[in-house]
Design a protein around this motif. Structure first.
Motif, PDB file in Angstrom:
ATOM      1  N   UNK A 124       0.884  -1.160   0.000  1.00 42.77           N
ATOM      2  CA  UNK A 124       0.000   0.000   0.000  1.00 42.77           C
ATOM      3  C   UNK A 124       0.929   1.219   0.000  1.00 42.77           C
ATOM      4  N   UNK A 125       0.885   2.042  -1.034  1.00 40.16           N
ATOM      5  CA  UNK A 125       1.814   3.170  -1.135  1.00 40.16           C
ATOM      6  C   UNK A 125       1.654   4.176   0.005  1.00 40.16           C
ATOM      7  N   UNK A 126       2.724   4.890   0.300  1.00 38.84           N
ATOM      8  CA  UNK A 126       2.691   5.936   1.326  1.00 38.84           C
ATOM      9  C   UNK A 126       1.671   7.001   0.944  1.00 38.84           C
ATOM     10  N   UNK A 127       0.946   7.476   1.933  1.00 43.09           N
ATOM     11  CA  UNK A 127      -0.024   8.538   1.718  1.00 43.09           C
ATOM     12  C   UNK A 127      -1.345   8.093   1.149  1.00 43.09           C
ATOM     13  N   UNK A 128      -1.593   6.782   1.079  1.00 41.06           N
ATOM     14  CA  UNK A 128      -2.840   6.314   0.475  1.00 41.06           C
ATOM     15  C   UNK A 128      -4.045   6.470   1.400  1.00 41.06           C
ATOM     16  N   UNK A 129      -3.829   6.510   2.718  1.00 40.92           N
ATOM     17  CA  UNK A 129      -4.931   6.691   3.659  1.00 40.92           C
ATOM     18  C   UNK A 129      -5.939   5.564   3.633  1.00 40.92           C
ATOM     19  N   UNK A 130      -5.475   4.358   3.438  1.00 38.99           N
ATOM     20  CA  UNK A 130      -6.341   3.188   3.339  1.00 38.99           C
ATOM     21  C   UNK A 130      -7.077   2.934   4.661  1.00 38.99           C
ATOM     22  N   UNK A 131      -8.384   2.996   4.645  1.00 36.48           N
ATOM     23  CA  UNK A 131      -9.199   2.834   5.857  1.00 36.48           C
ATOM     24  C   UNK A 131      -9.187   1.409   6.398  1.00 36.48           C
ATOM     25  N   UNK A 132      -8.742   0.437   5.592  1.00 38.53           N
ATOM     26  CA  UNK A 132      -8.725  -0.946   6.066  1.00 38.53           C
ATOM     27  C   UNK A 132      -7.526  -1.232   6.980  1.00 38.53           C
ATOM     28  N   UNK A 133      -6.566  -0.309   7.038  1.00 40.81           N
ATOM     29  CA  UNK A 133      -5.395  -0.490   7.894  1.00 40.81           C
ATOM     30  C   UNK A 133      -5.752  -0.167   9.345  1.00 40.81           C
ATOM     31  N   UNK A 134      -5.085  -0.819  10.305  1.00 40.61           N
ATOM     32  CA  UNK A 134      -5.286  -0.457  11.709  1.00 40.61           C
ATOM     33  C   UNK A 134      -4.946   1.026  11.932  1.00 40.61           C
ATOM     34  N   UNK A 135      -5.591   1.660  12.921  1.00 38.87           N
ATOM     35  CA  UNK A 135      -5.464   3.105  13.138  1.00 38.87           C
ATOM     36  C   UNK A 135      -4.018   3.571  13.281  1.00 38.87           C
ATOM     37  N   UNK A 136      -3.227   2.904  14.101  1.00 36.34           N
ATOM     38  CA  UNK A 136      -1.838   3.319  14.307  1.00 36.34           C
ATOM     39  C   UNK A 136      -1.030   3.209  13.016  1.00 36.34           C
ATOM     40  N   UNK A 137      -1.332   2.230  12.223  1.00 36.96           N
ATOM     41  CA  UNK A 137      -0.627   2.045  10.956  1.00 36.96           C
ATOM     42  C   UNK A 137      -1.057   3.083   9.918  1.00 36.96           C
ATOM     43  N   UNK A 138      -2.312   3.521   9.977  1.00 35.30           N
ATOM     44  CA  UNK A 138      -2.763   4.577   9.064  1.00 35.30           C
ATOM     45  C   UNK A 138      -1.954   5.855   9.285  1.00 35.30           C
ATOM     46  N   UNK A 139      -1.614   6.134  10.550  1.00 35.28           N
ATOM     47  CA  UNK A 139      -0.783   7.305  10.839  1.00 35.28           C
ATOM     48  C   UNK A 139       0.597   7.155  10.207  1.00 35.28           C
ATOM     49  N   UNK A 140       1.187   5.972  10.331  1.00 33.03           N
ATOM     50  CA  UNK A 140       2.502   5.725   9.740  1.00 33.03           C
ATOM     51  C   UNK A 140       2.443   5.750   8.221  1.00 33.03           C
ATOM     52  N   UNK A 141       1.304   5.321   7.678  1.00 30.67           N
ATOM     53  CA  UNK A 141       1.144   5.245   6.225  1.00 30.67           C
ATOM     54  C   UNK A 141       1.146   6.624   5.576  1.00 30.67           C
ATOM     55  N   UNK A 142       1.035   7.665   6.357  1.00 29.09           N
ATOM     56  CA  UNK A 142       1.144   9.018   5.784  1.00 29.09           C
ATOM     57  C   UNK A 142       2.532   9.237   5.185  1.00 29.09           C
ATOM     58  N   UNK A 143       3.559   8.634   5.791  1.00 27.00           N
ATOM     59  CA  UNK A 143       4.945   8.846   5.359  1.00 27.00           C
ATOM     60  C   UNK A 143       5.609   7.615   4.748  1.00 27.00           C
ATOM     61  N   UNK A 144       5.146   6.413   5.112  1.00 33.00           N
ATOM     62  CA  UNK A 144       5.804   5.186   4.630  1.00 33.00           C
ATOM     63  C   UNK A 144       4.791   4.245   3.993  1.00 33.00           C
ATOM     64  N   UNK A 145       5.305   3.404   3.121  1.00 36.40           N
ATOM     65  CA  UNK A 145       4.476   2.360   2.503  1.00 36.40           C
ATOM     66  C   UNK A 145       4.237   1.248   3.525  1.00 36.40           C
ATOM     67  N   UNK A 146       3.257   0.407   3.245  1.00 30.08           N
ATOM     68  CA  UNK A 146       2.900  -0.684   4.150  1.00 30.08           C
ATOM     69  C   UNK A 146       2.796  -1.976   3.345  1.00 30.08           C
ATOM     70  N   UNK A 147       3.413  -3.043   3.867  1.00 30.56           N
ATOM     71  CA  UNK A 147       3.256  -4.369   3.288  1.00 30.56           C
ATOM     72  C   UNK A 147       2.034  -4.992   3.934  1.00 30.56           C
ATOM     73  N   UNK A 148       1.061  -5.380   3.135  1.00 32.67           N
ATOM     74  CA  UNK A 148      -0.174  -5.986   3.622  1.00 32.67           C
ATOM     75  C   UNK A 148      -0.230  -7.416   3.095  1.00 32.67           C
TER      76      UNK A 148
END
Length: 136
Positions: A108-132
């Protein structure tokens, strides 16, 4: 959910940690944390195979679980372990004292704001990508 199956190059995944911190963590921190990971909340060990060598590797990661989905913030960018998991399409992770099999890895690319991510991870996702991944 906007996802990338791994086509993006390393430069397209922002890293918030400098390279010297990566080396420090790999050489000194991970060997200490790895045997203790099953006792530290949120800390897990992901087991993956090298995409060229086929050798089995274990890497300490911070995981976030939401239902049958497991997510890992990629603060170090697209590292070798991430490339290995994407290439294999699977990995195993030690969650506390349970081993789970991960399938269908995607980024999930950085800054995507994906609502399916846990809340704490959504904050991190503003700056970094996430492996789901899905727990299979």
């Amino acid at each position: 959910m906007a996802v990338d199956k791994g086509a993006a190059g390393p430069s397209t995944l922002p890293a918030v940690f400098p390279a010297w911190m990566d080396r420090l963590q790999i050489k000194y921190v991970n060997p200490v944390v790895k045997p203790l990971a099953k006792f530290i909340p949120g800390t897990s060990v992901i087991t993956h195979r090298g995409r060229k060598s086929g050798k089995v590797y274990q890497t300490v990661v911070t995981t976030y679980r939401k239902g049958d989905t497991l997510a890992i913030a990629l603060g170090h960018g697209k590292t070798d372990w991430v490339k290995n998991v994407l290439a294999a399409g699977e990995a195993d992770v030690q969650l506390f004292r349970h081993q789970v099999h991960l399938v269908n890895p995607r980024i999930v690319p950085a800054g995507s704001g994906d609502a399916s991510l846990p809340a704490l991870l959504r904050l991190q996702n503003r700056k970094v990508a996430v492996l789901v991944t899905d727990i299979g």
